[in-house]
Design a protein around this motif. Structure first.
Motif, PDB file in Angstrom:
ATOM      1  N   ASP A   1      -1.767  10.800   0.950  1.00 36.34           N
ATOM      2  CA  ASP A   1      -1.865  12.141   0.409  1.00 36.34           C
ATOM      3  C   ASP A   1      -1.856  13.402   1.420  1.00 36.34           C
ATOM      4  O   ASP A   1      -1.137  14.260   1.617  1.00 36.34           O
ATOM      5  N   ARG A   2      -2.928  12.984   2.294  1.00 35.75           N
ATOM      6  CA  ARG A   2      -2.927  14.053   3.472  1.00 35.75           C
ATOM      7  C   ARG A   2      -1.780  14.075   4.665  1.00 35.75           C
ATOM      8  O   ARG A   2      -1.528  15.038   4.847  1.00 35.75           O
TER       9      ARG A   2
ATOM     10  N   ALA B   1     -10.197  -1.616  -6.474  1.00 34.15           N
ATOM     11  CA  ALA B   1      -9.153  -1.528  -7.071  1.00 34.15           C
ATOM     12  C   ALA B   1      -8.215  -1.079  -6.263  1.00 34.15           C
ATOM     13  O   ALA B   1      -8.313   0.025  -5.623  1.00 34.15           O
ATOM     14  N   PRO B   2      -6.869  -1.421  -6.164  1.00 34.95           N
ATOM     15  CA  PRO B   2      -5.675  -0.662  -5.599  1.00 34.95           C
ATOM     16  C   PRO B   2      -5.595   0.713  -6.119  1.00 34.95           C
ATOM     17  O   PRO B   2      -5.820   0.951  -7.369  1.00 34.95           O
ATOM     18  N   ALA B   3      -4.798   1.649  -5.684  1.00 34.93           N
ATOM     19  CA  ALA B   3      -4.490   2.794  -6.310  1.00 34.93           C
ATOM     20  C   ALA B   3      -3.324   2.937  -7.312  1.00 34.93           C
ATOM     21  O   ALA B   3      -3.525   3.765  -8.144  1.00 34.93           O
TER      22      ALA B   3
ATOM     23  N   ALA C   1       0.926  -1.115   0.073  1.00 32.18           N
ATOM     24  CA  ALA C   1      -0.021   0.116   0.004  1.00 32.18           C
ATOM     25  C   ALA C   1       0.806   1.231  -0.090  1.00 32.18           C
ATOM     26  O   ALA C   1       0.421   2.113  -0.830  1.00 32.18           O
ATOM     27  N   LEU C   2       2.051   1.257   0.902  1.00 30.73           N
ATOM     28  CA  LEU C   2       2.746   2.357   0.924  1.00 30.73           C
ATOM     29  C   LEU C   2       3.602   2.541  -0.632  1.00 30.73           C
ATOM     30  O   LEU C   2       3.945   3.797  -1.094  1.00 30.73           O
ATOM     31  N   ALA C   3       3.974   1.452  -1.173  1.00 29.79           N
ATOM     32  CA  ALA C   3       4.880   1.473  -2.287  1.00 29.79           C
ATOM     33  C   ALA C   3       4.046   1.869  -3.460  1.00 29.79           C
ATOM     34  O   ALA C   3       4.546   2.275  -4.462  1.00 29.79           O
TER      35      ALA C   3
ATOM     36  N   PRO D   1       3.079   7.126  -5.312  1.00 29.78           N
ATOM     37  CA  PRO D   1       4.206   7.593  -6.328  1.00 29.78           C
ATOM     38  C   PRO D   1       5.115   8.460  -5.558  1.00 29.78           C
ATOM     39  O   PRO D   1       6.485   8.706  -6.015  1.00 29.78           O
ATOM     40  N   GLU D   2       4.811   9.268  -4.476  1.00 29.48           N
ATOM     41  CA  GLU D   2       5.623  10.181  -3.812  1.00 29.48           C
ATOM     42  C   GLU D   2       6.436   9.637  -2.668  1.00 29.48           C
ATOM     43  O   GLU D   2       7.407  10.484  -2.200  1.00 29.48           O
TER      44      GLU D   2
END
Length: 431
Positions: free
Chosen positions: A123-124, A238-240, A40-42, A45-46
């Motif tokens: 993101d937050r 779906a995953p991000a 999830a963390l990987a 993209p940032e």
């Protein structure tokens, strides 16, 4: 742009869930909790680097987690470092490892046992790290809270509107958090169970940003049962991103996913050459194949299988051989595009299965490399990719060694309301 890294704290023993395996290595819906957290963390993209912190005797457990992650995820992970007897010591070990490899601008500190973290929350967190030197996610408290003495006598009832239940990932300016950890260690303070509290002790203003009620921490055996149900069909979306594993719908609503099965087939004739491409792997051979692209029958068949499950035409529709852009193109681009279409439709890839039909070259010694490459491109665990090979007992064009072929099947899950594409283009020639 400033660089953000993440420390994943996975050194705890997780004894409250019971059993002999720490909770972060327990499997939910076929994947370890830590595997899902790292993926999830990987997927964000940032996040440039992820620093896992594990117990000194957990290398074998951690290795199993890595085996279920695609290469695209593994490439974002730093080598794990050993944690300590407390969470604070473990976080500091992760921070020092990041500092030694080139300090990032900002860092997120996340619990391994919170696999439900999604892109919106990350993101937050990143935005809060950039806006403040220290920030933590919090959710409003819905139960009335009592302050009690050791003997159980109530001493006060704080107003709920001023209370927040704090989660992770917690977000910090990297230099500020490292300095706070080093200062606490220098004074022999090792009891902080929350990096926000340590930052407060160090004099940093700590802000709260919106957390996520679904971002719960796995603590009890019942939490594992709930996570297993949440990550199983049919109620997640779906995953991000391509490296992510399935997660609950980000808006909190249940989304029913229906299973779709697609099949694909591709064939190419032999011609002069010294190699063939199979599943994204260059395999030495005494001949090549005649094709407009690189002629990878495995990836062509897989692409068609996925497009078939989507009811979205075939490889020739999206990558016509009449288009010079695809002359000699690497076929992993075709597969990646089909995978993108699955994600955009809110779908999940469950399994990819391929059978290669050829007298030569032999596939056996290349099987694991092919599986790994397909898993990387498709953003699925290696365990979700099957590669088989057979001859045709010297029958037909394959048996006469005039060419080779591949047939594939792809199992997907798509939202129930997602009808087949209207007006899908007719089948075209294979790439």
């Amino acid at each position: 742009m400033s660089q953000t890294a993440a420390v994943v704290v996975a050194a705890g023993r997780g004894i409250r869930v019971g059993g002999g395996t720490p909770k972060q290595y327990r499997r939910v819906a076929g994947q370890a909790v830590l595997t899902r957290t790292l993926a999830a963390l990987a997927a964000h993209p940032e996040i440039a680097r992820i620093q896992p912190v594990i117990a000194g005797d957990a290398a074998a457990f951690y290795g199993e987690c890595l085996a279920d992650l695609p290469q695209a995820v593994r490439s974002r992970l730093a080598a794990p470092v050993e944690g300590g007897a407390t969470r604070q010591i473990s976080v500091r070990a992760g921070l020092e490892a990041l500092a030694g490899a080139g300090a990032p601008d900002h860092v997120l500190v996340h619990d391994a046992a919170r696999p439900f973290v999604d892109r919106a929350l990350i993101d937050r967190a990143i935005a809060a790290a950039r806006a403040h030197r220290a920030a933590v996610p919090g959710v409003a408290v819905t139960d009335t809270i009592k302050i009690v003495d050791p003997d159980g006598r109530v001493r006060g009832t704080p107003p709920r509107d001023a209370l927040r239940a704090v989660q992770t990932p917690q977000a910090f300016a990297f230099a500020a958090l490292v300095e706070a950890h080093r200062a606490a260690a220098a004074e022999g303070l090792e009891g902080f169970t929350d990096d926000g509290a340590l930052a407060e002790w160090a004099g940093l203003p700590v802000f709260v940003f919106d957390g996520d009620p679904r971002n719960r921490k796995i603590t009890q055996a019942s939490d594992l049962d709930e996570a297993d149900r949440a990550f199983s069909a049919p109620v997640f979306s779906a995953p991000a991103g391509p490296a992510a594993l399935p997660s609950p719908a980000s808006d909190g609503s249940a989304m029913t996913l229906l299973t779709r099965l697609g099949t694909g087939f591709d064939v190419h004739a032999f011609t002069e050459g010294d190699h063939v491409w199979l599943g994204g792997v260059r395999i030495p051979a005494d001949r090549g194949v005649l094709a407009h692209s690189d002629g990878d029958v495995v990836l062509h068949a897989l692409t068609d299988a996925i497009l078939g499950a989507l009811a979205d035409g075939d490889i020739g529709v999206h990558f016509p051989p009449s288009d010079p852009r695809w002359r000699g193109a690497s076929s992993d681009r075709f597969l990646a595009d089909a995978v993108r279409r699955v994600r955009e439709r809110g779908g999940v890839i469950d399994h990819l299965d391929v059978t290669v039909l050829a007298e030569a070259p032999r596939v056996g010694q290349h099987r694991e490399a092919i599986r790994a490459r397909i898993a990387e491109v498709a953003g699925v665990p290696v365990s979700a990719v099957s590669i088989k090979a057979t001859t045709t007992e010297q029958l037909g064009f394959v048996g006469r060694a005039e060419g080779l072929a591949a047939q594939a099947a792809a199992t997907l899950r798509l939202p129930a309301e997602d009808a087949p594409l209207a007006g899908a283009a007719p089948a075209g020639a294979a790439a």
